[in-house]
Design an enzyme around this catalytic site. Structure first.
Site, PDB file in Angstrom:
ATOM      1  N   ASP A 325       0.854  -1.182   0.000  1.00 45.50           N
ATOM      2  CA  ASP A 325       0.000   0.000   0.000  1.00 45.50           C
ATOM      3  C   ASP A 325       0.895   1.238   0.000  1.00 45.50           C
ATOM      4  OD1 ASP A 325      -2.210   1.703   0.136  1.00 45.50           O
ATOM      5  OD2 ASP A 325      -3.250   0.443   1.582  1.00 45.50           O
ATOM      6  N   GLU A 529     -10.675   6.209   4.857  1.00 51.64           N
ATOM      7  CA  GLU A 529      -9.745   5.501   5.731  1.00 51.64           C
ATOM      8  C   GLU A 529      -9.932   5.896   7.199  1.00 51.64           C
ATOM      9  OE1 GLU A 529      -5.793   4.734   4.209  1.00 51.64           O
ATOM     10  OE2 GLU A 529      -6.383   5.386   2.210  1.00 51.64           O
TER      11      GLU A 529
END
Length: 621
Positions: A325, A529
């Site tokens: 990521d 997120e």
């Protein structure tokens, strides 16, 4: 005798010259086997890797941000992949968060220039351009923004999801993008998690179903006789993209729903709840898998060799590439970068998303390989996987973007598809009988006087949610092109119907207005997120106050809740609402909401996850 020796010497020279030509990349690259599409992918990979230096191999393992990707950087480091984050789309300056109307041509010109630099390197290995495509091509102005995954889960329509995947691929290709970080195949078990709207459902079976068709839409359908399990498949041509299943594994099961947290669970739960969608993705030929920031029982996924190499690559036979990521490798151990690189690469990461500090990564990994800390076999495995995807998708044969694809971006056909998805995603939670008038929904189009209220009725940014033009999303109607719910209502009713809009109307306005109906559209403000982690899950103000003020005073009060997850609806509030609709995060096509409110289409959506009564902490979690 002398002439015989001379003849033998001449033959030796010719043979050696042919040998050198066959093994020196400088001499034979133009006619090399890796450039011959008639050769098998295995042969092409082996031939190219024999010619690559260590620096070229590590370059292929490196993904950098567009803002750092100059032509010199591409040439000097043999960069394998470039990505755009929300503030580095073509033509945008870093840190600039204003809406931009960049044409598909601008995207294509930028990407093709970088590709030209990649192809000008010694071996001419094309780069792979990537972007987040969480609910459509969501960083491109004028693109079609589809409902977020939680809404698609509510449709229970896998073929619709496949068509959305295909449309997303076309819009990405319209701007030159060949690789998308999609789909998110997390199984969200705790709605307090800030990424829960990226999950199709809390039910692994439903997530598996949607995973299968979304990947087929993005990459194409695997032919019946295609190779063996685990080999990536991306249809060649102009219409498909490489997909990325994310985030491996257990990100939807962290304790307390904490983003990037710790999934504390036994192996059986991980294997039966969170792993099945990945097995499906691999069977469908997904090109890549992105690792999760989260941990499993205290061990970070980016450093978990048992799960990445042992399970994903060996047991599940995944032969695409594993990507970190965003700066994920840096977060393995904050104070020790060298350890983090060693742990991440050793765990099985093949491509490292290191947007800004790529030189540091390249320098560190090069040192570790040269000193024998990371074996060359691990580097070769990573590079072979990356090249396998590039060869499979036809990137060597067709590296450049096609300007003729530009008309696909935000096309009318795709907007109609998004409108259909909105219609199918809405869930009718309550529809009281108001007596002589019957159920509150559908609303009349003729002769009524309708009050539209709420923060989300006339706000395209709120309607789309996070991952829309900006990472965290935005407020306002100028972020991109689309139809707000208010505009959709106004265009649906007959001219004889009066529609009045007020974000938070006063009691006096409501009482004097003599409204026959009210539509209150409220919900969550955009987030993404960890910024979306929420421990109470209540409707944010002024939403609650607006519902009470309006529904107390209008005989027929419809509430449309725009949110990425179920929210608490206290009994005293619910009793005031005559009809309640879960609209999730519908995207740019608000007309799909009006289609159902006024009865042009029936409600067919079903809850993709449990709608809870309240949030209760157990043992502090």
């Amino acid at each position: 005798m002398a002439s015989t020796l001379f003849s033998l010497l001449a033959i030796f020279i010719i043979v050696m010259a042919e040998f050198v030509a066959g093994h020196d990349p400088e001499v034979s690259a133009a006619t090399a086997a890796y450039k011959d599409p008639s050769k098998s992918i295995r042969v092409r990979i082996n031939d190219l890797m024999e010619r690559m230096s260590l620096s070229e191999k590590i370059g292929q393992m490196t993904q950098i941000d567009r803002s750092r990707a100059t032509t010199d950087v591409m040439s000097n480091y043999c960069i394998g992949s470039v990505l755009s984050v929300s503030d580095s789309v073509p033509g945008q300056k870093p840190g600039d968060r204003t809406p931009h109307n960049f044409s598909s041509r601008k995207w294509i010109m930028t990407i093709n220039k970088l590709q030209e630099a990649a192809l000008a390197t010694r071996l001419g290995i094309p780069m792979l351009y990537a972007i987040d495509a969480v609910h459509g091509h969501n960083y491109a102005y004028r693109s079609t923004i589809f409902p977020h995954n939680v809404g698609l889960g509510a449709t229970r329509d896998p073929q619709l999801v496949k068509r959305i995947g295909a449309a997303t691929a076309l819009e990405a290709r319209a701007t030159g993008v060949r690789y998308v970080f999609s789909p998110t195949i997390a199984v969200c078990r705790d709605p307090r998690w800030g990424r829960c709207y990226e999950s199709y459902s809390e039910d692994p079976a439903l997530v598996k179903l949607m995973t299968e068709t979304m990947i087929a839409g993005l990459e194409g359908d695997i032919p019946p006789n295609y190779s063996i399990k685990g080999v990536p498949f991306v249809e060649t041509g102009q219409t498909k993209v490489a997909a990325c299943a994310k985030h491996f594994v257990g990100d939807g099961g962290t304790s307390g729903g904490v983003d990037r947290g710790n999934a504390e669970m036994p192996w059986k739960e991980l294997a039966t709840v969170h792993l099945p969608p990945y097995s499906t993705a691999i069977l469908k030929g997904v090109a890549s898998v992105m690792l999760s920031y989260s941990s499993w029982n205290g061990q970070k996924m980016h450093a978990n060799r048992r799960l990445v190499t042992g399970l994903l690559k060996t047991r599940l036979k995944f032969r695409g590439f594993v990507i970190s990521d965003f700066d994920g490798i840096d977060k393995i151990k904050d104070a020790n970068y060298s350890y983090s690189v060693e742990a991440g690469i050793s765990a099985g990461i093949d491509m490292v998303m290191t947007p800004y500090e790529f030189r540091k990564f390249i320098r560190t990994l090069t040192y570790q390989v040269e000193k024998g800390i990371i074996p060359m076999t691990r580097i070769d495995d990573a590079v072979a996987r990356i090249l396998r995807v590039k060869f499979t998708m036809g990137l060597f044969e067709n590296p450049y973007a096609d300007v003729e694809m530009g008309s696909q971006l935000g096309s009318e056909e795709h907007r109609e598809l998004a409108r259909e998805a909105v219609r199918k995603s809405l869930v009718l939670l309550k529809n009281d009988d108001t007596g002589r008038r019957g159920p509150s929904l559908p609303l009349p189009k003729y002769g009524a006087k309708i009050l539209v209220a709420g923060t989300h009725a006339n706000n395209l940014g709120y309607q789309c949610g996070g991952w829309t033009m900006q990472w965290q999303g935005q407020s306002g109607n100028n972020i991109t092109q689309g139809t707000t719910i208010l505009s959709a209502i106004a265009s649906t009713v007959d001219p004889s119907t009066e529609v009045l809009y007020s974000v938070d109307p006063s009691a006096e306005l409501i009482e004097l207005g003599n409204f026959s109906h009210a539509i209150v559209v409220v919900g969550e403000v955009p987030y993404a997120e960890f910024d979306g982690d929420n421990g109470n899950l209540t409707i944010p103000e002024p939403g609650l106050t607006t519902i009470s003020n309006v529904c107390d005073r209008v005989v027929s009060c419809v509430v449309v809740l725009v949110s990425g997850r179920p929210l608490v609806l206290e009994p005293h509030l619910l009793s005031k609402i005559h009809a309640l609709v879960a609209a999730w995060l519908p995207g740019t096509e608000g007309q799909g909401v009006a289609d159902l409110l006024f009865g042009d289409w029936p409600f067919t959506g079903r809850l993709p996850r449990t709608w809870f009564k309240r949030v209760v902490l157990v043992n502090g979690i």
